[in-house]
Design a protein around this motif. Sequence first.
Motif, PDB file in Angstrom:
ATOM      1  N   SER A  82       0.832  -1.116   0.069  1.00  0.00           N
ATOM      2  CA  SER A  82       0.011  -0.009   0.127  1.00  0.00           C
ATOM      3  C   SER A  82       0.966   1.261   0.007  1.00  0.00           C
ATOM      4  N   GLY A  83       2.204   1.141  -0.109  1.00  0.00           N
ATOM      5  CA  GLY A  83       3.139   2.299  -0.116  1.00  0.00           C
ATOM      6  C   GLY A  83       4.450   1.895  -0.092  1.00  0.00           C
ATOM      7  N   ALA A  93       2.262   8.537  -1.065  1.00  0.00           N
ATOM      8  CA  ALA A  93       1.330   9.405  -2.020  1.00  0.00           C
ATOM      9  C   ALA A  93       0.380   9.995  -0.901  1.00  0.00           C
ATOM     10  N   ASP A  94      -0.385  11.158  -1.563  1.00  0.00           N
ATOM     11  CA  ASP A  94      -1.194  11.905  -0.767  1.00  0.00           C
ATOM     12  C   ASP A  94      -2.792  11.256  -0.999  1.00  0.00           C
ATOM     13  N   GLU A  95      -2.645   9.998  -1.591  1.00  0.00           N
ATOM     14  CA  GLU A  95      -3.907   9.456  -1.914  1.00  0.00           C
ATOM     15  C   GLU A  95      -3.839   7.974  -1.777  1.00  0.00           C
ATOM     16  N   GLY A 130      -9.963  -0.541  -6.337  1.00  0.00           N
ATOM     17  CA  GLY A 130     -10.602   0.553  -6.306  1.00  0.00           C
ATOM     18  C   GLY A 130      -9.652   1.728  -6.245  1.00  0.00           C
ATOM     19  N   VAL A 131      -8.434   1.671  -6.458  1.00  0.00           N
ATOM     20  CA  VAL A 131      -7.299   2.446  -6.330  1.00  0.00           C
ATOM     21  C   VAL A 131      -6.935   3.019  -7.737  1.00  0.00           C
ATOM     22  N   GLU A 132      -6.529   4.093  -7.711  1.00  0.00           N
ATOM     23  CA  GLU A 132      -6.083   4.683  -9.061  1.00  0.00           C
ATOM     24  C   GLU A 132      -4.732   5.031  -9.368  1.00  0.00           C
ATOM     25  N   LEU A 133      -4.001   4.935  -8.363  1.00  0.00           N
ATOM     26  CA  LEU A 133      -2.373   5.255  -8.545  1.00  0.00           C
ATOM     27  C   LEU A 133      -1.684   3.955  -8.208  1.00  0.00           C
ATOM     28  N   LEU A 134      -0.625   3.510  -9.146  1.00  0.00           N
ATOM     29  CA  LEU A 134       0.253   2.730  -8.880  1.00  0.00           C
ATOM     30  C   LEU A 134       1.816   3.131  -9.200  1.00  0.00           C
ATOM     31  N   ARG A 135       2.577   2.857  -8.260  1.00  0.00           N
ATOM     32  CA  ARG A 135       3.742   3.626  -8.104  1.00  0.00           C
ATOM     33  C   ARG A 135       4.625   2.317  -7.894  1.00  0.00           C
ATOM     34  N   LEU A 171       8.416   6.253 -10.194  1.00  0.00           N
ATOM     35  CA  LEU A 171       7.503   6.515 -11.419  1.00  0.00           C
ATOM     36  C   LEU A 171       6.076   5.960 -10.813  1.00  0.00           C
ATOM     37  N   ALA A 172       5.126   6.793 -11.548  1.00  0.00           N
ATOM     38  CA  ALA A 172       3.692   6.524 -11.244  1.00  0.00           C
ATOM     39  C   ALA A 172       2.954   6.317 -12.603  1.00  0.00           C
TER      40      ALA A 172
END
Length: 176
Positions: A82-83, A93-95, A130-135, A171-172
């Motif tokens: 998750s991070g 991330a801020d989300e 349901g998450v939009e950001l993958l880093r 990278l994101a």
Amino acid sequence: MNDTTHTIRIRPGDPADAPAVLDMLDGAVVWMNDRGNTEQWGTMPYSRRPGGVARVERYLTENAPFIAELDGIPVGALVLDSGPSPQMPIAPADEPERYVRLLVSDRHHAGRGIGAALLVHAEEETRRAGVELLRVDCWAGGGGELVAFYQRNGFTPTERFLSGAWPGQVLARRVG
């Protein structure tokens, strides 16, 4: 993408996969060293590094591990969290996000799209959550080949960082 990508099966990983993942990591160190890259992961086999085995075992029990197989044989591993690792100088991330903690493929099967298939799976898992950001973060040294790999797979470089003398790149990718 290569036709053999279609034969890759991705399944959830578990602690029994630790020996295969450690073999892949050890093989990656040898492969990099054979090409003159001793800066990215050093020269010691991953399985013999202090904390290396415990880290892989933790990844396979505390995170979301996935194993890529060809004909039932493990040839790649992906670990999502998750991070970023708290040991790295990278801010969360801020989300909500999903973070690639580990991506490795068996170098005997290089060029078959295993890493790319695992990244597609990471995107699907991120979306499913349901998450939009993958880093992801990676070594930014050498000629930047690893950063370019992630860019070819839809990621955009964000911030650079140093972990000691080790140059890194975050990278994101938006998946939503």
